[in-house]
Motif scaffolding. Sequence first.
Motif, PDB file in Angstrom:
ATOM      1  N   ARG A  36       0.979  -1.318   0.097  1.00 26.31           N
ATOM      2  CA  ARG A  36       0.016   0.053   0.033  1.00 26.31           C
ATOM      3  C   ARG A  36       0.852   1.252  -0.175  1.00 26.31           C
ATOM      4  N   GLY A  37       1.978   1.019   0.647  1.00 28.82           N
ATOM      5  CA  GLY A  37       2.889   2.447   0.765  1.00 28.82           C
ATOM      6  C   GLY A  37       3.444   2.647  -0.630  1.00 28.82           C
ATOM      7  N   GLU A  38       3.960   1.632  -1.304  1.00 28.93           N
ATOM      8  CA  GLU A  38       4.393   1.716  -2.738  1.00 28.93           C
ATOM      9  C   GLU A  38       3.155   2.268  -3.590  1.00 28.93           C
ATOM     10  N   LEU A  39       2.263   1.848  -3.509  1.00 27.54           N
ATOM     11  CA  LEU A  39       1.044   2.220  -4.320  1.00 27.54           C
ATOM     12  C   LEU A  39       0.769   3.693  -4.220  1.00 27.54           C
ATOM     13  N   ASP A  63      16.155  10.005  10.394  1.00 29.97           N
ATOM     14  CA  ASP A  63      16.066   8.798  11.142  1.00 29.97           C
ATOM     15  C   ASP A  63      14.315   8.560  10.878  1.00 29.97           C
ATOM     16  N   TRP A  64      13.930   7.413  11.495  1.00 32.81           N
ATOM     17  CA  TRP A  64      12.658   7.173  11.406  1.00 32.81           C
ATOM     18  C   TRP A  64      11.499   8.105  11.651  1.00 32.81           C
ATOM     19  N   GLU A  65      12.026   8.779  12.996  1.00 39.01           N
ATOM     20  CA  GLU A  65      10.943   9.905  13.189  1.00 39.01           C
ATOM     21  C   GLU A  65      10.591  11.084  12.139  1.00 39.01           C
ATOM     22  N   SER A  66      12.018  11.439  11.778  1.00 35.44           N
ATOM     23  CA  SER A  66      12.069  12.633  10.963  1.00 35.44           C
ATOM     24  C   SER A  66      11.496  12.201   9.418  1.00 35.44           C
ATOM     25  N   LEU A  67      11.801  10.926   8.941  1.00 34.00           N
ATOM     26  CA  LEU A  67      11.092  10.518   7.756  1.00 34.00           C
ATOM     27  C   LEU A  67       9.576  10.375   7.828  1.00 34.00           C
ATOM     28  N   THR A  68       8.864   9.807   8.976  1.00 29.11           N
ATOM     29  CA  THR A  68       7.532   9.964   9.039  1.00 29.11           C
ATOM     30  C   THR A  68       6.946  11.304   9.269  1.00 29.11           C
ATOM     31  N   GLY A  76       0.141  16.557   4.096  1.00 31.54           N
ATOM     32  CA  GLY A  76      -0.776  17.528   4.318  1.00 31.54           C
ATOM     33  C   GLY A  76      -0.487  19.101   3.430  1.00 31.54           C
ATOM     34  N   ASN A  77       0.565  19.232   2.820  1.00 34.72           N
ATOM     35  CA  ASN A  77       0.886  20.157   2.030  1.00 34.72           C
ATOM     36  C   ASN A  77       0.193  20.094   0.626  1.00 34.72           C
ATOM     37  N   THR A  78       0.066  18.859   0.307  1.00 36.57           N
ATOM     38  CA  THR A  78      -0.608  18.636  -0.987  1.00 36.57           C
ATOM     39  C   THR A  78      -2.095  18.103  -0.849  1.00 36.57           C
ATOM     40  N   GLY A  79      -2.628  18.420   0.551  1.00 41.23           N
ATOM     41  CA  GLY A  79      -3.904  17.990   0.477  1.00 41.23           C
ATOM     42  C   GLY A  79      -4.423  16.729   0.518  1.00 41.23           C
ATOM     43  N   LEU A  80      -3.808  15.790   0.557  1.00 42.57           N
ATOM     44  CA  LEU A  80      -3.998  14.268   0.413  1.00 42.57           C
ATOM     45  C   LEU A  80      -4.997  13.652   1.527  1.00 42.57           C
ATOM     46  N   ARG A  81      -4.837  14.215   2.909  1.00 37.92           N
ATOM     47  CA  ARG A  81      -5.426  13.773   4.113  1.00 37.92           C
ATOM     48  C   ARG A  81      -5.595  12.483   4.426  1.00 37.92           C
ATOM     49  N   TRP A  82      -4.329  11.763   4.146  1.00 38.07           N
ATOM     50  CA  TRP A  82      -3.793  10.510   4.574  1.00 38.07           C
ATOM     51  C   TRP A  82      -4.308  10.454   6.173  1.00 38.07           C
ATOM     52  N   ASP A  83      -4.521   9.357   6.583  1.00 39.42           N
ATOM     53  CA  ASP A  83      -4.491   8.821   8.120  1.00 39.42           C
ATOM     54  C   ASP A  83      -3.169   8.240   8.538  1.00 39.42           C
ATOM     55  N   GLU A  84      -3.185   8.150   9.826  1.00 41.89           N
ATOM     56  CA  GLU A  84      -1.641   7.614  10.149  1.00 41.89           C
ATOM     57  C   GLU A  84      -1.523   6.379   9.653  1.00 41.89           C
ATOM     58  N   ALA A  85      -2.204   5.497   9.222  1.00 41.06           N
ATOM     59  CA  ALA A  85      -1.828   4.066   8.805  1.00 41.06           C
ATOM     60  C   ALA A  85      -1.261   4.314   7.265  1.00 41.06           C
ATOM     61  N   ASP A  86      -1.956   5.259   6.602  1.00 41.58           N
ATOM     62  CA  ASP A  86      -1.287   5.382   5.108  1.00 41.58           C
ATOM     63  C   ASP A  86       0.172   6.259   5.455  1.00 41.58           C
ATOM     64  N   GLY A  92       7.016   3.773   5.805  1.00 36.65           N
ATOM     65  CA  GLY A  92       7.612   2.324   5.929  1.00 36.65           C
ATOM     66  C   GLY A  92       8.390   1.993   4.419  1.00 36.65           C
ATOM     67  N   TYR A  93       7.464   2.100   3.312  1.00 40.00           N
ATOM     68  CA  TYR A  93       8.106   1.808   2.034  1.00 40.00           C
ATOM     69  C   TYR A  93       9.279   2.857   1.762  1.00 40.00           C
TER      70      TYR A  93
END
Length: 122
Positions: A36-39, A63-68, A76-86, A92-93
């Motif tokens: 899903r991350g790759e898609l 690091d992992w935190e700054s990547l996330t 958010g800047n692009t208005g995608l409105r992903w949830d934390e899982a996305d 992760g991808y």
Amino acid sequence: MASLSPARFARRCLVPAAMALAALAAHAQTTPAPSRGELLYTTHCIACHTSQMHWRSNRRAHDWESLTLQVRLWQGNTGLRWDEADIAEVAGYLNDTIYRYPRTAPAAPGLPAPPQRISAAR
């Protein structure tokens, strides 16, 4: 030129063709489906973020935190409105394919963040 008998035609043409098709089918079955991350990344991010973006010297993820955090910021800047899982899937991808940072678990509400691993400067 003499024509081939049906048995000889089968040995010369059909058997190799069937073996090639079987090999292709076996390869197709072993290719994993994209995550899903790759898609999400290839659908929404790859137009601006080439792989060179992730290798540049002044990248923002260290690091992992700054990547996330960067994934959260840009979605958010692009208005995608992903949830934390996305967000976690895309981070992760990227981490699995490019960065390879040790992952740390997010802090549960009301609990302190997990301890950070600190490396000593030499």
